[in-house]
Design an enzyme around this catalytic site. Sequence first.
Site, PDB file in Angstrom:
ATOM      1  N   ARG A   1       0.815  -1.223   0.000  1.00 32.83           N
ATOM      2  CA  ARG A   1       0.000   0.000   0.000  1.00 32.83           C
ATOM      3  C   ARG A   1       0.840   1.260   0.000  1.00 32.83           C
ATOM      4  O   ARG A   1       0.497   2.254  -0.610  1.00 32.83           O
ATOM      5  CB  ARG A   1      -0.801   0.110   1.299  1.00 32.83           C
TER       6      ARG A   1
ATOM      7  N   ASP B   1     -13.694   5.559   1.400  1.00 30.68           N
ATOM      8  CA  ASP B   1     -14.348   4.974   2.574  1.00 30.68           C
ATOM      9  C   ASP B   1     -15.328   5.939   3.244  1.00 30.68           C
ATOM     10  O   ASP B   1     -16.228   5.507   3.962  1.00 30.68           O
ATOM     11  CB  ASP B   1     -13.297   4.521   3.593  1.00 30.68           C
TER      12      ASP B   1
ATOM     13  N   TYR C   1      -0.195 -13.461  -0.183  1.00 26.07           N
ATOM     14  CA  TYR C   1       0.385 -13.187  -1.500  1.00 26.07           C
ATOM     15  C   TYR C   1       1.724 -12.475  -1.339  1.00 26.07           C
ATOM     16  O   TYR C   1       2.019 -11.912  -0.285  1.00 26.07           O
ATOM     17  CB  TYR C   1      -0.561 -12.376  -2.404  1.00 26.07           C
TER      18      TYR C   1
HETATM   19  C1  LIG Z   1      -7.669  -5.685   6.223  1.00 29.56           C
HETATM   20  C2  LIG Z   1      -8.032  -4.867   5.024  1.00 29.56           C
HETATM   21  C3  LIG Z   1      -7.659  -5.288   3.760  1.00 29.56           C
HETATM   22  C4  LIG Z   1      -8.032  -4.539   2.631  1.00 29.56           C
HETATM   23  N1  LIG Z   1      -7.652  -4.988   1.399  1.00 29.56           N
HETATM   24  C5  LIG Z   1      -8.012  -4.288   0.300  1.00 29.56           C
HETATM   25  C6  LIG Z   1      -7.614  -4.729  -1.013  1.00 29.56           C
HETATM   26  O1  LIG Z   1      -6.934  -5.743  -1.147  1.00 29.56           O
HETATM   27  N2  LIG Z   1      -8.015  -3.995  -2.081  1.00 29.56           N
HETATM   28  C7  LIG Z   1      -8.764  -2.853  -1.953  1.00 29.56           C
HETATM   29  O2  LIG Z   1      -9.109  -2.235  -2.973  1.00 29.56           O
HETATM   30  N3  LIG Z   1      -9.142  -2.400  -0.727  1.00 29.56           N
HETATM   31  C8  LIG Z   1      -8.780  -3.083   0.399  1.00 29.56           C
HETATM   32  N4  LIG Z   1      -9.130  -2.624   1.635  1.00 29.56           N
HETATM   33  C9  LIG Z   1      -9.895  -1.371   1.746  1.00 29.56           C
HETATM   34  C10 LIG Z   1      -8.989  -0.138   1.571  1.00 29.56           C
HETATM   35  O3  LIG Z   1      -7.891  -0.208   2.455  1.00 29.56           O
HETATM   36  C11 LIG Z   1      -9.775   1.140   1.863  1.00 29.56           C
HETATM   37  O4  LIG Z   1     -11.017   1.097   1.202  1.00 29.56           O
HETATM   38  C12 LIG Z   1      -9.013   2.372   1.369  1.00 29.56           C
HETATM   39  O5  LIG Z   1      -7.715   2.412   1.907  1.00 29.56           O
HETATM   40  C13 LIG Z   1      -9.788   3.639   1.753  1.00 29.56           C
HETATM   41  O6  LIG Z   1      -9.032   4.775   1.371  1.00 29.56           O
HETATM   42  P1  LIG Z   1      -9.559   6.228   1.754  1.00 29.56           P
HETATM   43  O7  LIG Z   1      -8.526   7.161   1.226  1.00 29.56           O
HETATM   44  O8  LIG Z   1     -10.960   6.412   1.309  1.00 29.56           O
HETATM   45  O9  LIG Z   1      -9.599   6.275   3.336  1.00 29.56           O
HETATM   46  P2  LIG Z   1      -8.380   6.240   4.392  1.00 29.56           P
HETATM   47  O10 LIG Z   1      -7.295   5.346   3.924  1.00 29.56           O
HETATM   48  O11 LIG Z   1      -9.003   5.964   5.711  1.00 29.56           O
HETATM   49  O12 LIG Z   1      -7.805   7.729   4.360  1.00 29.56           O
HETATM   50  C14 LIG Z   1      -8.451   8.781   5.018  1.00 29.56           C
HETATM   51  C15 LIG Z   1      -7.423   9.901   5.178  1.00 29.56           C
HETATM   52  O13 LIG Z   1      -8.094  11.061   5.663  1.00 29.56           O
HETATM   53  C16 LIG Z   1      -7.368  11.604   6.761  1.00 29.56           C
HETATM   54  N5  LIG Z   1      -8.375  12.296   7.584  1.00 29.56           N
HETATM   55  C17 LIG Z   1      -9.357  11.733   8.342  1.00 29.56           C
HETATM   56  N6  LIG Z   1     -10.113  12.683   8.912  1.00 29.56           N
HETATM   57  C18 LIG Z   1      -9.618  13.885   8.493  1.00 29.56           C
HETATM   58  C19 LIG Z   1      -9.999  15.247   8.743  1.00 29.56           C
HETATM   59  N7  LIG Z   1     -11.047  15.540   9.519  1.00 29.56           N
HETATM   60  N8  LIG Z   1      -9.271  16.230   8.171  1.00 29.56           N
HETATM   61  C20 LIG Z   1      -8.209  15.945   7.344  1.00 29.56           C
HETATM   62  N9  LIG Z   1      -7.806  14.655   7.096  1.00 29.56           N
HETATM   63  C21 LIG Z   1      -8.513  13.646   7.642  1.00 29.56           C
HETATM   64  C22 LIG Z   1      -6.731  10.396   7.424  1.00 29.56           C
HETATM   65  O14 LIG Z   1      -5.613  10.754   8.218  1.00 29.56           O
HETATM   66  C23 LIG Z   1      -6.344   9.562   6.195  1.00 29.56           C
HETATM   67  O15 LIG Z   1      -5.083   9.942   5.679  1.00 29.56           O
HETATM   68  C24 LIG Z   1      -8.778  -3.345   2.778  1.00 29.56           C
HETATM   69  C25 LIG Z   1      -9.137  -2.904   4.064  1.00 29.56           C
HETATM   70  C26 LIG Z   1      -8.762  -3.654   5.171  1.00 29.56           C
HETATM   71  C27 LIG Z   1      -9.168  -3.166   6.531  1.00 29.56           C
END
Ligand SMILES: Cc1cc2nc3c(=O)[nH]c(=O)nc-3n(C[C@H](O)[C@H](O)[C@H](O)COP(=O)(O)OP(=O)(O)OC[C@H]3O[C@@H](n4cnc5c(N)ncnc54)[C@H](O)[C@@H]3O)c2cc1C
Length: 389
Positions: free
Chosen positions: A107, A292, A215
Site C-alpha cells: 500500500r 471509505d 500473497y
Molecule cells: C484488512 C483490510 C484489507 C483490505 N484490502 C483491500 C484490497 O486488497 N483492495 C482494496 O481495494 N481495498 C482493500 N481494503 C480497503 C482499503 O484499504 C480502503 O477502502 C481504502 O484504503 C480507503 O481509502 P480512503 O482514502 O478512502 O480512506 P483512508 O485510507 O481511511 O484515508 C483517510 C485519510 O483522511 C485523513 N483524515 C481523516 N479525517 C480527516 C480530517 N477531519 N481532516 C483531514 N484529514 C482527515 C486520514 O488521516 C487519512 O489519511 C482493505 C481494508 C482492510 C481493513
Amino acid sequence: MVPDVDVVVVGGGIGGLSCALALSRAGRSVRVLERSASFGEVGAGLQLAPNATGALREWGLLDQVIARGVLPERIAMRDALDGRPLSHLDLADVRRRYGAPYVVMHRGDLHEILLAACRDAGVDLVTDAEVRAVENGAGWAEAVGERRRDRAELVIAADGLTSTLRAQISADEPVSSNYVAYRGAIPITDVSGLADLAVHDVVVYIGPRCHLVQYALRGGEMFNQVAVFESPAAVAGQPEWGGPEELDAAFAPACDAVRAALPFLWRDRCWRMYDREPIPNWVRGRLALTGDAAHPMLQYLAQGACQAIEDADCLGALAAKDAGKDADWEAVLAGYNDARPRRTGQVQRRARAWGELWHADGLFRAVRNELLRERDPADYRWVDWLYAR
Ligand SMILES: Cc1cc2nc3c(=O)[nH]c(=O)nc-3n(C[C@H](O)[C@H](O)[C@H](O)COP(=O)(O)OP(=O)(O)OC[C@H]3O[C@@H](n4cnc5c(N)ncnc54)[C@H](O)[C@@H]3O)c2cc1C
C-alpha cells in the site's frame, strides 16, 4: 470571496490522492488537506483488480505500479480446515478480457506513486490540516479547521470510514461486523521454511468464521498475510475484542499450513472490521463524498481502494468535459451522484454476502465446497460485473 482553488480534498489516503490527481488531470486546481503530520499508508498489501488498474493506466501510472508490485497467476481458494484446493480463478486472461491486469502491491508503494503524481501535477499538498466542518455557500464550499479555512468551488470528503464530514450528509454510523483482521508484511526469506507456499498466487484459505489471505509483494521480495476471524467477545457484546488470544483460538482447528503461517502476522495491532449501510446520496451543496467516507465495505472482495479509484476516475471524466472552461460543478456532481452510489452499494452488499460464503460452517460449508470444486478456472461470470469498467 473568491475560492482559493477549484477543489479542496479532505484526506490524503489512497481515495483522496486519487481524486486530487484525477481532478488535476481534468485541468482543475486542487489542494489536499491531511490531518496527519505527514502523508503515508499502513505497510501492508493491497489487491488491485482491473477496474482500478485500468484507471491507473489512464493516469499514466500503471508501469510504475507493475514495476513495484506482483502480477499473480491465480486467485486460489482452499479450505482452511483440511487445506484442500477448492477452486481458482486464472488471472492469465484478465488483461485481455478487461484491458488491464490484476496487481498486488504494498500500500505504501501505491500511496507514494499517487503522492508523487499529485506533486508533479501541481496539487497543493498540506499536512497538519484537520478539517472539522464544511460550510456551503452559493457556488462555493469552505473547509473549516482549527487554524485555517480553505474555500473552493467543490470540497471532496475523503476522510475515511469514520468521516467527520459524512455526518453533514447522512446520520448513519459504522456497522461492526464482529470480525477483526491481523496483517503482516515481511521479507519473503522469513517464510521460506513454510511448506505449501504458493508465491505466484493470491491464496485464500476459507474456514468457519475465519479466513487467511496470502500473497507476495514487491516483485516477490516480501510476503503479505491477512488473517480475519469472528471475535466471540464482540459477538457477546464485550467492549474489548479481537485480541491475539482470540486469533489463536479462531485458527486452532485450521490445517497445518494455516497454523504454521500465523506466527508471521503482526500481533501488536489489529483492524476491527466495519462497513456502513449504502446511502443513495453523497452530495450536499458543494460537498461530496468519496472512498471509505462514501462507501466503506468489508474487504472480502478486495475492492475498497479499487472503488475509491473508480470514484476518482468518474469525477475526473465528468470534470474533463468542461476542459478549458469553468467547470459546471452542478452537472459534474449530478452525474457522479447518479453513477457511483448505485455501483458501490452493490459492491458493499455483495462483499457482505461473500463473507457469509467464505465463513460458512457445517452443511453450508460442504455444499459450498462441492460447488466451488466444479467451477471452471476460466469462468469469469462471478467477476465480470466487478472487474469490467
Ligand atoms: C484488512 C483490510 C484489507 C483490505 N484490502 C483491500 C484490497 O486488497 N483492495 C482494496 O481495494 N481495498 C482493500 N481494503 C480497503 C482499503 O484499504 C480502503 O477502502 C481504502 O484504503 C480507503 O481509502 P480512503 O482514502 O478512502 O480512506 P483512508 O485510507 O481511511 O484515508 C483517510 C485519510 O483522511 C485523513 N483524515 C481523516 N479525517 C480527516 C480530517 N477531519 N481532516 C483531514 N484529514 C482527515 C486520514 O488521516 C487519512 O489519511 C482493505 C481494508 C482492510 C481493513
